[in-house]
Design a protein around this motif. Sequence first.
Motif, short mmCIF file in Angstrom:
data_model
loop_
_atom_site.label_atom_id
_atom_site.label_comp_id
_atom_site.label_asym_id
_atom_site.label_seq_id
_atom_site.Cartn_x
_atom_site.Cartn_y
_atom_site.Cartn_z
N LEU A 5 31.73 -16.68 -3.76
CA LEU A 5 30.96 -17.38 -4.78
C LEU A 5 31.11 -18.89 -4.62
N ILE A 6 32.33 -19.34 -4.32
CA ILE A 6 32.57 -20.77 -4.09
C ILE A 6 31.77 -21.26 -2.89
N LEU A 7 31.76 -20.48 -1.81
CA LEU A 7 31.00 -20.86 -0.61
C LEU A 7 29.51 -20.92 -0.90
N VAL A 8 29.01 -19.94 -1.67
CA VAL A 8 27.59 -19.94 -2.04
C VAL A 8 27.25 -21.16 -2.88
N MET A 9 28.12 -21.49 -3.84
CA MET A 9 27.88 -22.65 -4.70
C MET A 9 27.86 -23.95 -3.89
N LEU A 10 28.76 -24.06 -2.92
CA LEU A 10 28.78 -25.25 -2.07
C LEU A 10 27.50 -25.34 -1.24
N ALA A 11 27.04 -24.20 -0.74
CA ALA A 11 25.80 -24.19 0.05
C ALA A 11 24.60 -24.59 -0.79
N VAL A 12 24.55 -24.09 -2.02
CA VAL A 12 23.44 -24.44 -2.92
C VAL A 12 23.51 -25.91 -3.30
N LEU A 13 24.74 -26.43 -3.48
CA LEU A 13 24.90 -27.85 -3.81
C LEU A 13 24.35 -28.73 -2.70
N VAL A 14 24.68 -28.39 -1.46
CA VAL A 14 24.15 -29.15 -0.31
C VAL A 14 22.63 -29.04 -0.26
N ALA A 15 22.12 -27.83 -0.49
CA ALA A 15 20.67 -27.64 -0.50
C ALA A 15 20.02 -28.46 -1.60
N GLY A 16 20.69 -28.55 -2.77
CA GLY A 16 20.16 -29.32 -3.89
C GLY A 16 20.08 -30.81 -3.60
N MET A 17 20.91 -31.29 -2.68
CA MET A 17 20.85 -32.70 -2.29
C MET A 17 19.65 -33.00 -1.41
N LEU A 18 19.05 -31.96 -0.84
CA LEU A 18 17.99 -32.16 0.14
C LEU A 18 16.64 -31.61 -0.30
N ALA B 67 14.24 -27.78 -6.65
CA ALA B 67 14.70 -26.50 -7.19
C ALA B 67 13.80 -25.35 -6.77
N ILE B 68 12.51 -25.56 -6.81
CA ILE B 68 11.58 -24.48 -6.49
C ILE B 68 11.76 -24.02 -5.04
N SER B 69 11.89 -24.96 -4.13
CA SER B 69 12.08 -24.60 -2.72
C SER B 69 13.39 -23.86 -2.51
N ILE B 70 14.44 -24.28 -3.21
CA ILE B 70 15.74 -23.63 -3.06
C ILE B 70 15.67 -22.18 -3.50
N TYR B 71 15.05 -21.94 -4.65
CA TYR B 71 14.93 -20.56 -5.13
C TYR B 71 14.14 -19.70 -4.15
N LEU B 72 13.04 -20.22 -3.65
CA LEU B 72 12.16 -19.44 -2.78
C LEU B 72 12.81 -19.16 -1.43
N ILE B 73 13.60 -20.12 -0.94
CA ILE B 73 14.22 -19.97 0.38
C ILE B 73 15.50 -19.12 0.31
N MET B 74 16.34 -19.39 -0.70
CA MET B 74 17.68 -18.81 -0.70
C MET B 74 17.80 -17.48 -1.44
N MET B 75 16.94 -17.25 -2.46
CA MET B 75 17.13 -16.04 -3.26
C MET B 75 16.92 -14.74 -2.48
N PRO B 76 15.96 -14.67 -1.54
CA PRO B 76 15.87 -13.42 -0.76
C PRO B 76 17.15 -13.09 -0.01
N ILE B 77 17.92 -14.13 0.34
CA ILE B 77 19.20 -13.92 1.02
C ILE B 77 20.31 -13.59 0.02
N LEU B 78 20.29 -14.28 -1.14
CA LEU B 78 21.39 -14.17 -2.09
C LEU B 78 21.31 -12.94 -2.98
N ILE B 79 20.11 -12.38 -3.17
CA ILE B 79 19.98 -11.21 -4.04
C ILE B 79 20.84 -10.04 -3.54
N PRO B 80 20.80 -9.68 -2.22
CA PRO B 80 21.70 -8.60 -1.75
C PRO B 80 23.17 -8.94 -1.91
N VAL B 81 23.53 -10.21 -1.73
CA VAL B 81 24.92 -10.63 -1.90
C VAL B 81 25.33 -10.46 -3.36
N MET B 82 24.45 -10.89 -4.27
CA MET B 82 24.71 -10.76 -5.71
C MET B 82 24.88 -9.30 -6.10
#
Length: 433
Positions: A321-334, A337-352
Motif C-alpha cells: 500500500l505504501i509503494l502504491v501510494m508513493l507511485a500515485v503521488l509521483v503520478a499526481g505530480m505529472l 486526476a482524471i488521467s491517473i484514474y483511467l491509467i492506473m485503476m485497471p492495474i490497481l483494481i486486481p491488487v485492491m
Amino acid sequence: MTPDVWMILAFAGLLIAGVPVAFSLALSGAVGIVLGLSPDMLATLGTNTYNSIAKYPLIAIPLFILTGLIFERAGVALRLVRFAQALIGPRHGGLALVAVLVCMIMGGMSGSGPADAAAVAMVMLPSMTKAGYPKPFSATLIAASASTAILIPPSVALILYSIVVPGVDLRALFAAGLFPGVLAGLALLVPAMLVAKRYGWEGTPVEGTEKLTVRGTFREALPALFAPVLILGGLRSGLFTPTEAAVVAVAYGAVVGLFLTRELTLRDVWELLGEAAIISGVVMLIIALAGIFAWSGTMLGTFRHLAEWIISLTDNGVLLLILVMLAVLVAGMLLDAISIYLIMMPILIPVMQHFEWNPVWFGILLAMNIAIGQFTPPVAVNLMVTTEVAKIRLEHTIGWALLFVVAMGCALALVAIFPSIALWLPTVLGYNV
C-alpha cells in the motif's frame, strides 16, 4: 518484446515527447492493437471511444464544472471571505484560516481544485499581501487548500472513480470524502498558523474589514453556505441521484447569481455555458480516448500482467500500500486526476481485490494522494493557477509547497492507519461500503 510491453513503452515515449495525455493513450492503445491483435481490429476504435463516455453518471461532470464557474462569477467567494473575516476577526494567521475555510466551502460547490483556486486567489491574494503575507506563501496555501475540493463532495474525481471501479456507491464515496477533506484542511492550517505567528504576519485588522459584522456577512453568505447542504441533503434524503444533484446545483447557482447576488447576467450565463463546454470537452476527450488504451490493455492482458507483478513484489499488504501510494503521488505530480484514474485503476483494481482493501477507503486514499499532487511541482495545476493570479514564478513556491506536502501527507497517513475516519460516516448513513 511482447506487444503489451511495446504498448507501455509507446505510451511512456509519447508522454516524454510532449504528446497530450489523451492522444498518448489513444496512439499507444492503437500500437497494442496492431502488434498484439490485428490491424483489422482498429475498426473497434470508434466503438471503444463511444462506449467510454456513453455512461449516465458522466453527465454530472460537465454540470458540476458549470456549477463551479457559475458560483465563481456570482461573487460567492467574496461573500464567503467577508463572512469568514468577520467570524474570525484580527489575529495572527487569521487570513490564512479564512483562505483555508473558504477553499473548503467552495470545494463543496465546484468539485474542482483549479476552479476553487482561481476564485479564492482573486479575492484573497490582495488582502493577504496587504496584511504582510509573502505572495509565494499565499499562493501555495490557497493552491493546497483548493486541492481539498477533490475530497469534499461533490468531487469530479470521485465521480470518475465510481465509474471506473465497479460496484462502488458514489453516495458512499461522497460521504467518505467529507471527514478526510476536513482533516486535510486542518492539517494545512496548523503549519500556516504557526508560520504566521512566527513571522508576525497580520496582527491588526485588515483594511476595510473593521465594519464587517457576523450577522450582516452571514446574511450575504447564506445562499453560498446553503449550496453544499442542498446537494448533500438531497443525496441523503434520496430526493435525487448524484447526476440529478448536479442539475440542481446548476439551477441553484443560476438563481443565486441572477436574483440574489445579481452579479450574474444572462450574457454571463451564455458565456459560462461555452466555457464549461470547452473544459468538459477536454475531460471527455481524455475519457473517450482512454477507452482505446483500456480495451487494448485488457485484450492483451497488460493490466493483468502488471497487477500480478505488483502483487509478487511482497506479501505484506501494508508495504505494498505504501509503494502504491508513493507511485500515485509521483503520478499526481505529472498528470491530472482524471488521467491517473483511467491509467492506473485497471492495474490497481486486481491488487485492491487481492489484498481485500475496502474500495471506498482506497478511493479516498487515492484522492488524497492526487490532491497533494495538485500543488506539488513540476506539474501543479492548482499552483499554476494561483501563481498566475499572484504574478509570481512557480519556482518561488517550492519551499512552501514542500511544507504543505508534509502536512497533508500526515493527514493521508492518519486515514490510511485509521480507515474509520473515511468509513464511519457512510456506514452511519447506511450506504454500502
